[in-house]
Design an enzyme around this catalytic site. Structure first.
Site, short mmCIF file in Angstrom:
data_model
loop_
_atom_site.label_atom_id
_atom_site.label_comp_id
_atom_site.label_asym_id
_atom_site.label_seq_id
_atom_site.Cartn_x
_atom_site.Cartn_y
_atom_site.Cartn_z
N CYS A 10 -32.35 -23.72 -15.68
CA CYS A 10 -33.13 -23.00 -16.75
C CYS A 10 -34.37 -22.47 -16.39
CB CYS A 10 -33.22 -23.61 -18.14
SG CYS A 10 -34.21 -25.08 -18.06
N HIS B 28 -50.28 -16.74 -14.62
CA HIS B 28 -49.86 -17.07 -15.80
C HIS B 28 -49.30 -15.84 -16.47
CE1 HIS B 28 -50.30 -17.56 -20.30
NE2 HIS B 28 -49.72 -18.95 -20.02
#
Ligand code: ADP
Ligand code: MG
Ligand code: MG
Length: 874
Positions: free
Chosen positions: A831, A454
């Site tokens: 994206c 993360h």
């Protein structure tokens, strides 16, 4: 019959794929008439064949090697193992792309007891003869038989100590002879067999060792970092030796035609007299600057400078060369386009254009987009780095330089930053609640997690420096202290770390900011001339958007609205929305968020000055937003007039077994249409307001519904989005146009893109999710097994950083084709994180995307990659 072996004079520079870079350039230099010790190259295909044949050299290849040896003996007039005029060779690796120091080389091959005696006597230089022999035994043992180098180095050190000398060159012929004998004894002891005496046996052993070295761990890691496929293989070059260790009229050196650190047009390099091979770089003695060669051997120096000109003129690029002087005769052993820093790459490209050596398109093509990364983040002052010693090393997860006071929680990070402190966030690992704190930090250091953790992913997205997986840290988050490098660090202590190298330092190192000026600006201007695909940015805040615009972004391809809900005042209202029991409660909470959200969007439209903005509606599962601390839960309960138990019940109710495939994306809009309606109102009102203030700007909102998998679910959501939008537009008496599109990130959406396109007015590939769902593994967990996949050669790169063109790419191609069949004017972008990866950008160009969208700091990289893709496709 395939041709597996080429004499140098049979090859040329265009044959890199087959002969490797080193072999192709040795051939080219031979053709240019430069002094190159002659030899032959065994092709990269032979290497691949060697692996296919279970690490055996088959008869056909063996036969061609034997023929080449005979030809080489004719060309050089020397013979393998001959006692009259023995041939000694080097056996050198050389892949298509240069992999400095990754694979192995053996020098002085062909020596044995008999031959060494002959050359010692005939040359009248026994020191040289025995120096060659002991080097050969040392290298052969290390590279071919994998007896560790260190045993031999210990023997050398011992010999030097016994003789009371400090330098290798001070050892006499007798010392070296004794060393050679000690080495052979060491060899026998370690391997239980005699050192091979037959030159041809030695040669085959060395060739195999070079093939084997293609698969050594450091080569594998280097390839992954540099996008070099395993399937390429390495070539092997067998070359007659030139001896730099014959005495004071001999030597060896390396040089660059221009400075590889700064790009300055000035010869740079080093040499050592009476030395061989790697001595210069290995630091056995302090080498001399290349300029000093002028005094030591003026004629050789002049000849060398002349050759430098010839090579630069020929290759039209900065060259990195190896040479050896054998008794006043200069020999060229290697040339290649030199590796260089990003700053040097830009300067050299511009200079070459100004010198009329290359055209602008060539300048654009010669810069590795990956390299630019290091220029786009604040950086440590190079001198400060040189002077500092790292206390530890972690994974270089997101580039940049961070220096600041240590804090241990995201809240502290925010609070300290608001007070104007420069802070670095140090945690075991990070989670989505930490976003605000991560943003406030100069850098993030985590003890756990890999390159796709993360912390790493988010930091790369934000352009914040991050080093992850620092296993040396002994962390005590609760008491806000960690131990590292034998020292305890408490809150407020200053550390620095470098996201490009992964190094961690005690104390503060000074930094300098990044700009696109000067040569960088020139190159980007040229890139824009050739580029056909647009480059947008992923930006969630006006600050990020501004930064991206400065770096050249042509719009926002992805604005993730969820990040907007984390900020202090909003998270409360949003939690009230989540923990509402009735529609009325929910609408009341959303009504508080609407004006704030509208403000966010207005600021974005302002920052984009009429460039397109794609706004994605709420995507993550709601449990990511709910409080976990008792205090916060109590606060929420009080605000809503509910009991703590009721709030906990609601929170528990949000639990999902597989949240990434759970209640998220447009599923949220299906269950809570009022969220999407609120977001629609906010987008349209913001657009209308900004358009009023700037009538000359083109503002056409692009509303992006995430995670569609079925035409009907998209139609269901689109219907009330359109109703809401039209009502807002009518109420404002505006004629604003807008589009509603979707992300293609579920394989089913790609498979049914013709249906989806009946509803969607644009597509944007969300390749993070699309990769995750196509492979069926989560990117947050892939770190646990990817290493095993690399080792087993199942994967050569992380599919979350480099697009899987075969699988995910096929779905993309299918979606484009099907989508455009239904709606020819459909505009399509990407994206995911892949939008900033040069190889993936090239692929996107090939399949005809209108734009790629990437994090602000990757915009120039994507633009350059897009320009190169356009040029290469011509
Ligand atoms: P690397 O690719 O790691 O640079 P090389 O194959 O270029 O490995 O060789 C290592 C060293 O040995 C270099 O300094 C090179 O110049 C030297 N060398 C290689 N072949 C010869 C040769 N035939 N004569 C003299 N020196 C050589
Ligand atoms: Mg070399
Ligand atoms: Mg997604």
């Amino acid at each position: 019959m395939a041709k597996w072996v080429y004499l140098f004079k049979e090859g040329n520079a265009t044959m890199k794929n087959l002969l490797g870079g080193k072999g192709a350039n040795l051939a080219e230099m031979t053709n240019l008439g430069l002094p190159v010790p002659q030899g032959f190259t065994i092709t990269t295909e032979a290497c691949t064949q060697y692996y296919e044949d279970d690490q055996q050299i088959n008869d056909e290849i063996m036969g061609q090697i034997m023929d080449a040896i005979v030809k080489m003996e004719e060309i050089t007039g020397k013979k393998f193992g001959d006692t009259e005029n023995p041939l000694l060779v080097s056996v050198r690796s050389g892949a298509r792309a240069s992999m400095p120091g990754m694979m192995d080389t053996i020098l002085n091959l062909g020596l044995n007891e008999e031959v060494v005696d002959v050359i010692a006597a005939k040359s009248g230089n026994p020191r040289w003869a025995w120096d060659c022999y002991r080097r050969f035994i040392q290298m052969y043992s290390d590279v071919v038989m994998e007896v560790g180098k260190k045993y031999f180095e210990e023997l050398i050190d011992k010999m030097k100590a016994d003789r009371g000398v400090t330098q290798d060159v001070e050892l006499t012929a007798d010392d070296l002879k004794e060393l050679a004998n000690q080495f052979k004894a060491e060899y026998k002891e370690k391997l239980g067999q005699d050192f091979p005496t037959d030159p041809k046996e030695q040669l085959m052993g060395a060739i195999k060792a070079v093939f084997r070295s293609w698969d050594n761990p450091r080569a594998n890691v280097y390839r992954r970092d540099n996008d070099i496929p395993y399937s390429w293989g390495t070539a092997v070059n067998v070359q007659m030796m030139a001896f730099g260790n014959m005495g004071e009229t001999s030597g060896t050196g390396v040089a660059f035609t221009r400075n590889p650190a700064t790009g300055e047009k000035k010869l740079m390099g080093e040499f050592l007299m009476n030395a061989q091979g790697e001595d210069v770089v290995a630091g056995v003695r302090t080498p001399q600057h290349i300029d000093q060669l002028k005094d030591v051997m003026p004629e050789v120096y002049d000849q060398f400078v002349e050759i430098c000109h010839t090579l630069e003129d020929h290759y039209r690029d900065m060259q990195d060369m190896e040479f050896t002087i054998e008794d006043k005769h200069l020999y060229m052993l290697q040339t290649r386009n030199g590796k260089r820093t990003a700053a040097a790459a830009l300067k050299i490209a511009c200079d070459l254009v100004d010198e009329g050596m290359i055209t602008e398109d060539k300048a654009v093509l010669m810069i590795d987009p990956r390299n630019l990364d290091s220029l786009l983040h604040p950086q440590f002052d190079a001198n400060a780095v040189k002077a500092a010693t790292p206390i530890a090393r972690a994974l270089a997860a997101a580039p940049g330089a961070a220096s600041g006071k240590v804090v241990f929680t995201a809240d502290d990070a925010k609070a300290w930053a608001e007070k104007g402190e420069k802070i670095v966030l140090v945690r075991l690992e990070t989670s989505p609640e930490d976003i605000e704190g991560m943003k406030a930090a100069q850098g993030i250091l985590t003890a756990r997690g890999g390159m796709t953790s993360h912390a790493a992913v988010v930091a790369r997205g934000m352009g914040t420096c991050c080093v992850s997986g620092c296993s040396d840290i002994v962390m005590d988050e609760e008491n806000k202290v960690f131990k590292l490098g034998g020292k305890e660090y408490h809150e407020g202590d200053v550390i620095s770390f470098d996201g490009t190298t992964g190094n961690i330092y005690d104390g503060a190192l000074p930094t300098v900011d990044a700009t696109i000026a000067g040569e960088f600006g020139r190159i980007m201007e040229w890139a824009d001339k050739y580029r056909t695909m647009k480059v947008r940015t992923n930006a969630d805040t006006p600050e990020d958007a501004k930064k991206a615009r400065e770096l050249g972004a042509e719009g926002i391809g992805l604005c993730r609205t969820e990040h907007m809900f984390f900020a202090g005042d909003r998270i409360d209202a949003f939690r009230e929305m989540i923990c509402a029991d009735t529609l009325e409660e929910r609408e009341a909470a959303l009504a508080k968020i609407l004006p704030v959200q509208q403000g966010d969007f207005e600021a974005l439209y302002e920052a984009l000055e009429g460039n397109p903005v794609t706004i994605r509606f709420l995507d993550p599962p709601l449990h990511e937003f709910v409080p976990t601390e008792e205090d916060d839960i109590k606060k929420l309960a009080d605000a809503q007039g509910k009991t703590v138990e009721r709030i906990k019940e609601i929170i528990d109710g949000l639990h999902e077994f597989n949240p990434m495939m759970g209640h998220r994306g447009l599923r949220l809009a299906v269950t809570y249409p009022e969220i999407a309606k609120m977001q629609t109102s906010a987008v349209i009102r913001a657009a209308i307001n900004v358009k009023k203030a700037h009538p000359d700007w083109t503002i056409k909102p692009e509303i992006m519904i995430p995670l569609a998998g079925d035409k009907k679910e998209l139609a269901y959501v689109k219907k009330f989005v359109v109703e809401t939008a039209d009502a807002e537009i009518a109420a404002a008496g505006s004629d604003m146009e807008y589009e509603v599109g979707t992300m293609i990130e579920i394989p089913r959406a790609a498979l049914t893109a013709d249906e989806i396109a009946k509803e969607a007015e644009f597509f944007c590939f969300g390749t993070n999710d699309l990769t995750q769902m196509t492979y069926g593994f989560s990117r947050d967990d892939a770190g646990k097994f990817l290493d095993a996949y690399y080792d087993a050669k199942i994967f050569e790169s992380d599919p979350f950083s480099r697009l899987d063109q075969d699988g995910v790419g096929k779905l993309m191609k299918m979606a484009i084709e099907l989508g455009k069949k239904t709606r020819p004017e459909l505009h399509i972008g990407i994206c995911g994180e892949h939008g900033g990866d040069p190889t993936s950008v090239e692929f996107c160009n090939t399949i005809g995307l209108d734009y790629v969208s990437c994090s602000p700091f990757r915009v120039p990289i994507a633009k350059l990659a897009a320009a190169q893709a356009a040029l290469n496709s011509k």
